[in-house]
Design an enzyme around this catalytic site. Structure first.
Site, PDB file in Angstrom:
ATOM      1  N   GLU A   9      -2.842  -2.259  10.860  1.00  0.00           N
ATOM      2  CA  GLU A   9      -3.669  -1.489   9.915  1.00  0.00           C
ATOM      3  C   GLU A   9      -4.861  -0.927  10.671  1.00  0.00           C
ATOM      4  OE1 GLU A   9      -6.390  -1.660   5.898  1.00  0.00           O
ATOM      5  OE2 GLU A   9      -5.314  -3.478   6.453  1.00  0.00           O
TER       6      GLU A   9
ATOM      7  N   HIS B 104      -2.286   1.213   1.207  1.00  0.00           N
ATOM      8  CA  HIS B 104      -3.678   1.029   1.649  1.00  0.00           C
ATOM      9  C   HIS B 104      -4.644   1.265   0.491  1.00  0.00           C
ATOM     10  CE1 HIS B 104      -7.473   1.850   3.731  1.00  0.00           C
ATOM     11  NE2 HIS B 104      -6.980   1.089   4.699  1.00  0.00           N
TER      12      HIS B 104
ATOM     13  N   HIS C 106      -6.730   2.844  12.298  1.00  0.00           N
ATOM     14  CA  HIS C 106      -6.946   4.160  11.691  1.00  0.00           C
ATOM     15  C   HIS C 106      -7.377   5.229  12.692  1.00  0.00           C
ATOM     16  CE1 HIS C 106      -6.480   1.961   8.015  1.00  0.00           C
ATOM     17  NE2 HIS C 106      -7.494   1.177   8.323  1.00  0.00           N
TER      18      HIS C 106
ATOM     19  N   ASP D 158      -7.996  -3.803  11.456  1.00  0.00           N
ATOM     20  CA  ASP D 158      -8.654  -2.783  10.629  1.00  0.00           C
ATOM     21  C   ASP D 158      -9.647  -1.975  11.458  1.00  0.00           C
ATOM     22  OD1 ASP D 158      -9.115  -1.253   8.405  1.00  0.00           O
ATOM     23  OD2 ASP D 158     -10.184  -2.796   7.274  1.00  0.00           O
TER      24      ASP D 158
END
Length: 324
Positions: free
Chosen positions: A7, A162, A9, A287
């Site tokens: 996860e 998400h 980004h 994250d």
């Protein structure tokens, strides 16, 4: 020990100029720390790889940052999703052993989204899709989105569900009445994002999505978005006699869902997830850039599990699900 985080980004120039403009401007305007986040999101190359090396992260499975394209007008969403996927594919080509991708999809146009998912999987080598919550208040259990779910099942790739901010009427009713700063955090990272995602997942279960698409797999983050804590209670008070589902609610949550823990480096929360779900459906995440890769790596190393289970969480489960 190999480590894969799932996860993580990125953002693109087109996203910054379009669907992500207001969200990213909040970070830019929040001071030096926010500017660092934006800078890290825009890099999917050597600088990020160096950070991964320093933290002991071997691979990131990356996705377009929230709010993604799900709240945009359909034409803008289609164009931005394709641009983001092509941008990500080029970054993966440069570092094929360090990055893998989840597709961004214009959920407002389900048939086009399904075709884009197939293009991303078959031609670009992506490992699934990332969908940022509701689409202007519509959830994935709505049969409007059935082409996307059916295509994911047919391609045998997961959808990462998400968080996104609640729809405005929900935000105003549940999270309003405080200072703007408190409402902004209460409705997102402190509570709202996670409860919103949990409700979204439960809607998929209760609407019979997994009865219609039994091979469909969903991933959720943040130690299960509070689902594990409520799992036994939800299972007990929503039995098949009431729901008319083929199986108990808990079966779907244990057989059609995978869980990550980016940003939730909390041992008691992890133990709850482990006891309710089992080790084979838990995957490592940081994250990034919102969570520290180094802190996540340290948390992984100190989990109270066997070395064999640590390997499953660190890389084995992701390798199996995503065929890495």
């Amino acid at each position: 020990m190999r480590t894969i985080t799932v996860e993580e980004h990125f953002i693109t120039p087109a996203f910054l100029a379009g669907p992500g403009k207001h969200f990213m401007n909040r970070f830019r305007d929040s001071g030096p720390a926010g500017a660092v986040i934006v800078d890290r999101l825009t890099d999917l190359g050597d600088k990020r790889v160096a950070e991964m090396d320093a933290a002991g992260i071997d691979m990131q499975v990356v996705s377009l940052n929230a709010p993604g394209v799900e709240q945009a007008e359909p034409d803008e969403a289609v164009a931005c999703a394709r641009d983001s996927n092509d941008w990500l594919a080029e970054a993966i080509k440069k570092h094929p052993t360090r990055f893998a991708g989840f597709a961004s999809l214009a959920t407002q146009a389900p048939d086009k989204a399904a075709d884009e998912l197939e293009r991303c999987v078959r031609k670009l080598g992506f490992k699934g899709a990332n969908i940022n919550g509701h689409t202007r208040g519509r959830y994935l259990d709505d049969k409007f989105f059935a082409p996307i779910l059916a295509r994911a099942e047919a391609l045998d790739v997961p959808i990462y569900l998400h968080p996104t901010a609640p729809a405005k009427p929900v935000l105003d009713a549940l999270y309003g009445g405080f200072s703007p700063a408190v409402t902004a955090v209460f409705s997102t990272g402190a509570w709202g994002w996670h409860i919103e995602t949990a409700v979204h997942l439960l809607r998929l279960v209760l609407a019979g999505v997994f009865d219609r698409h039994p091979k469909l797999q969903i991933c959720i983050g943040h130690m299960g978005e509070a689902i594990p804590f409520m799992l036994e209670r939800t299972n007990r008070v929503l039995p098949p006699q009431l729901t008319k589902l083929a199986r108990p609610v808990a079966d779907y949550l244990r057989q059609n869902v995978h869980y990550t823990f980016g940003g939730f480096n909390f041992t008691p929360t992890f133990l709850n997830l482990l006891l309710e779900i089992g080790v084979d459906r838990i995957m490592f995440s940081a994250d990034y850039p919102y969570g520290s890769m180094a802190e996540a790596r340290s948390f992984l190393q100190h989990l109270p599990v066997s070395e064999a289970d640590r390997e499953r969480i660190a890389h084995g489960n992701a390798e199996r699900l995503l065929r890495l």
